[in-house]
Design an enzyme around this catalytic site. Structure first.
Site, PDB file in Angstrom:
ATOM      1  N   ASP A  37       0.862  -1.185   0.000  1.00 27.99           N
ATOM      2  CA  ASP A  37       0.000   0.000   0.000  1.00 27.99           C
ATOM      3  C   ASP A  37       0.897   1.233   0.000  1.00 27.99           C
ATOM      4  O   ASP A  37       1.831   1.336   0.804  1.00 27.99           O
ATOM      5  CB  ASP A  37      -0.909  -0.012   1.242  1.00 27.99           C
ATOM      6  CG  ASP A  37      -2.034   1.003   1.136  1.00 27.99           C
ATOM      7  OD1 ASP A  37      -1.757   2.203   0.931  1.00 27.99           O
ATOM      8  OD2 ASP A  37      -3.196   0.594   1.271  1.00 27.99           O
ATOM      9  N   GLN A 101     -14.330   2.803   1.609  1.00 25.76           N
ATOM     10  CA  GLN A 101     -13.646   2.331   0.398  1.00 25.76           C
ATOM     11  C   GLN A 101     -13.280   3.515  -0.486  1.00 25.76           C
ATOM     12  O   GLN A 101     -14.103   4.409  -0.724  1.00 25.76           O
ATOM     13  CB  GLN A 101     -14.557   1.361  -0.377  1.00 25.76           C
ATOM     14  CG  GLN A 101     -13.856   0.714  -1.567  1.00 25.76           C
ATOM     15  CD  GLN A 101     -14.721  -0.349  -2.261  1.00 25.76           C
ATOM     16  OE1 GLN A 101     -15.914  -0.476  -1.972  1.00 25.76           O
ATOM     17  NE2 GLN A 101     -14.115  -1.101  -3.163  1.00 25.76           N
ATOM     18  N   HIS A 107     -10.452  -5.550  -2.742  1.00 26.61           N
ATOM     19  CA  HIS A 107      -9.115  -5.828  -2.213  1.00 26.61           C
ATOM     20  C   HIS A 107      -9.188  -6.038  -0.712  1.00 26.61           C
ATOM     21  O   HIS A 107     -10.109  -5.537  -0.045  1.00 26.61           O
ATOM     22  CB  HIS A 107      -8.148  -4.682  -2.529  1.00 26.61           C
ATOM     23  CG  HIS A 107      -8.628  -3.353  -2.049  1.00 26.61           C
ATOM     24  ND1 HIS A 107      -9.556  -2.605  -2.747  1.00 26.61           N
ATOM     25  CD2 HIS A 107      -8.342  -2.636  -0.938  1.00 26.61           C
ATOM     26  CE1 HIS A 107      -9.805  -1.490  -2.089  1.00 26.61           C
ATOM     27  NE2 HIS A 107      -9.088  -1.484  -0.968  1.00 26.61           N
ATOM     28  N   PHE A 108      -8.212  -6.745  -0.210  1.00 29.12           N
ATOM     29  CA  PHE A 108      -8.071  -6.956   1.233  1.00 29.12           C
ATOM     30  C   PHE A 108      -6.791  -6.280   1.693  1.00 29.12           C
ATOM     31  O   PHE A 108      -5.746  -6.392   1.048  1.00 29.12           O
ATOM     32  CB  PHE A 108      -8.029  -8.455   1.561  1.00 29.12           C
ATOM     33  CG  PHE A 108      -9.383  -9.104   1.474  1.00 29.12           C
ATOM     34  CD1 PHE A 108     -10.174  -9.245   2.611  1.00 29.12           C
ATOM     35  CD2 PHE A 108      -9.889  -9.525   0.250  1.00 29.12           C
ATOM     36  CE1 PHE A 108     -11.440  -9.809   2.524  1.00 29.12           C
ATOM     37  CE2 PHE A 108     -11.146 -10.091   0.159  1.00 29.12           C
ATOM     38  CZ  PHE A 108     -11.925 -10.240   1.297  1.00 29.12           C
ATOM     39  N   HIS A 109      -6.912  -5.575   2.816  1.00 33.18           N
ATOM     40  CA  HIS A 109      -5.751  -4.959   3.462  1.00 33.18           C
ATOM     41  C   HIS A 109      -5.152  -5.957   4.448  1.00 33.18           C
ATOM     42  O   HIS A 109      -5.885  -6.597   5.216  1.00 33.18           O
ATOM     43  CB  HIS A 109      -6.164  -3.745   4.296  1.00 33.18           C
ATOM     44  CG  HIS A 109      -6.746  -2.610   3.515  1.00 33.18           C
ATOM     45  ND1 HIS A 109      -6.035  -1.471   3.229  1.00 33.18           N
ATOM     46  CD2 HIS A 109      -7.979  -2.425   2.978  1.00 33.18           C
ATOM     47  CE1 HIS A 109      -6.809  -0.626   2.556  1.00 33.18           C
ATOM     48  NE2 HIS A 109      -7.995  -1.189   2.391  1.00 33.18           N
TER      49      HIS A 109
HETATM   50  P1  5GP Z   1      -9.759   1.276   0.327  1.00 34.19           P
HETATM   51  O1  5GP Z   1      -9.903   2.662   0.882  1.00 34.19           O
HETATM   52  O2  5GP Z   1     -10.426   1.225  -1.027  1.00 34.19           O
HETATM   53  O3  5GP Z   1     -10.176   0.181   1.242  1.00 34.19           O
HETATM   54  O4  5GP Z   1      -8.212   1.027   0.129  1.00 34.19           O
HETATM   55  C1  5GP Z   1      -7.477   1.525  -0.938  1.00 34.19           C
HETATM   56  C2  5GP Z   1      -6.040   1.499  -0.513  1.00 34.19           C
HETATM   57  O5  5GP Z   1      -5.273   1.727  -1.663  1.00 34.19           O
HETATM   58  C3  5GP Z   1      -5.670   2.582   0.510  1.00 34.19           C
HETATM   59  O6  5GP Z   1      -5.132   1.993   1.664  1.00 34.19           O
HETATM   60  C4  5GP Z   1      -4.663   3.451  -0.237  1.00 34.19           C
HETATM   61  O7  5GP Z   1      -3.619   3.851   0.611  1.00 34.19           O
HETATM   62  C5  5GP Z   1      -4.177   2.532  -1.329  1.00 34.19           C
HETATM   63  N1  5GP Z   1      -3.790   3.190  -2.560  1.00 34.19           N
HETATM   64  C6  5GP Z   1      -4.413   4.243  -3.167  1.00 34.19           C
HETATM   65  N2  5GP Z   1      -3.791   4.543  -4.319  1.00 34.19           N
HETATM   66  C7  5GP Z   1      -2.763   3.655  -4.445  1.00 34.19           C
HETATM   67  C8  5GP Z   1      -1.760   3.477  -5.443  1.00 34.19           C
HETATM   68  O8  5GP Z   1      -1.678   4.174  -6.446  1.00 34.19           O
HETATM   69  N3  5GP Z   1      -0.871   2.466  -5.234  1.00 34.19           N
HETATM   70  C9  5GP Z   1      -0.927   1.667  -4.123  1.00 34.19           C
HETATM   71  N4  5GP Z   1      -0.002   0.712  -4.019  1.00 34.19           N
HETATM   72  N5  5GP Z   1      -1.850   1.816  -3.150  1.00 34.19           N
HETATM   73  C10 5GP Z   1      -2.770   2.810  -3.329  1.00 34.19           C
END
Ligand code: 5GP
Length: 144
Positions: A37, A101, A107-109
């Site tokens: 991330d 989100q 996706h999974f963190h």
């Molecule tokens: P969500 O908020 O959808 O659960 O998680 C998206 C995750 O993607 C966030 O933790 C954010 O830091 C990460 N993220 C956003 N843009 C990018 C990117 O361009 N590259 C990577 N590797 N992670 C990203």
């Protein structure tokens, strides 16, 4: 707001999967990709996606494909555990913007937790440099 949204094939993780934009990769199979991330909440925060399913959220994926994805999540979490030796590991997954989100490809963190070190906020702050993320990714890779 509904969770039954149309998948946007131009989302940032679709571009990472296609190799259009770079990522710090941990592991890849025919079906899954694990990568760091870029706004990590802790050292070793990484993400696991299914590469071949256009799923916006958890409700868009069938049980067999979810099994493949969850097997990858477990494998990478074990690598995080062995490679980084955190005190705990949080697995997180958000469905819909109101739930937090921000990228609309399922996706999974995997978020390592270290006693005495607070987690950074979700998807905030400046992006981490590849030079910072790569040595951590290497430790996880070496432990897989
Ligand atoms: P969500 O908020 O959808 O659960 O998680 C998206 C995750 O993607 C966030 O933790 C954010 O830091 C990460 N993220 C956003 N843009 C990018 C990117 O361009 N590259 C990577 N590797 N992670 C990203």
């Amino acid at each position: 707001m509904s969770l039954k949204t149309v998948y946007d094939a131009d989302n940032i993780f679709a571009k990472i999967i296609k190799g259009v934009i770079p990522c710090v990769k941990i592991a890849e199979t025919g079906d899954t990709l694990a990568f760091m991330d870029v706004f990590p909440q802790s050292e070793g925060h990484c993400l696991v996606v299914h590469k071949n399913i256009q799923a916006t959220n958890l409700l868009d994926i069938n049980a067999d494909d979810l099994t493949v994805l969850m097997n990858a999540v477990q494998r990478i979490a074990a690598g995080v555990n062995d490679g980084l030796e955190p005190d705990g590991i949080r697995i997180a997954q958000f469905n819909g913007a109101p739930a937090g989100q921000t990228v609309f490809h399922l996706h999974f963190h995997i978020i390592p937790v270290y006693e005495g070190r607070a987690l950074a906020s979700h998807a905030s702050g400046g992006p981490a440099d590849t030079a910072i993320l790569e040595p951590t990714a290497a430790k996880i890779r070496a432990a897989l």
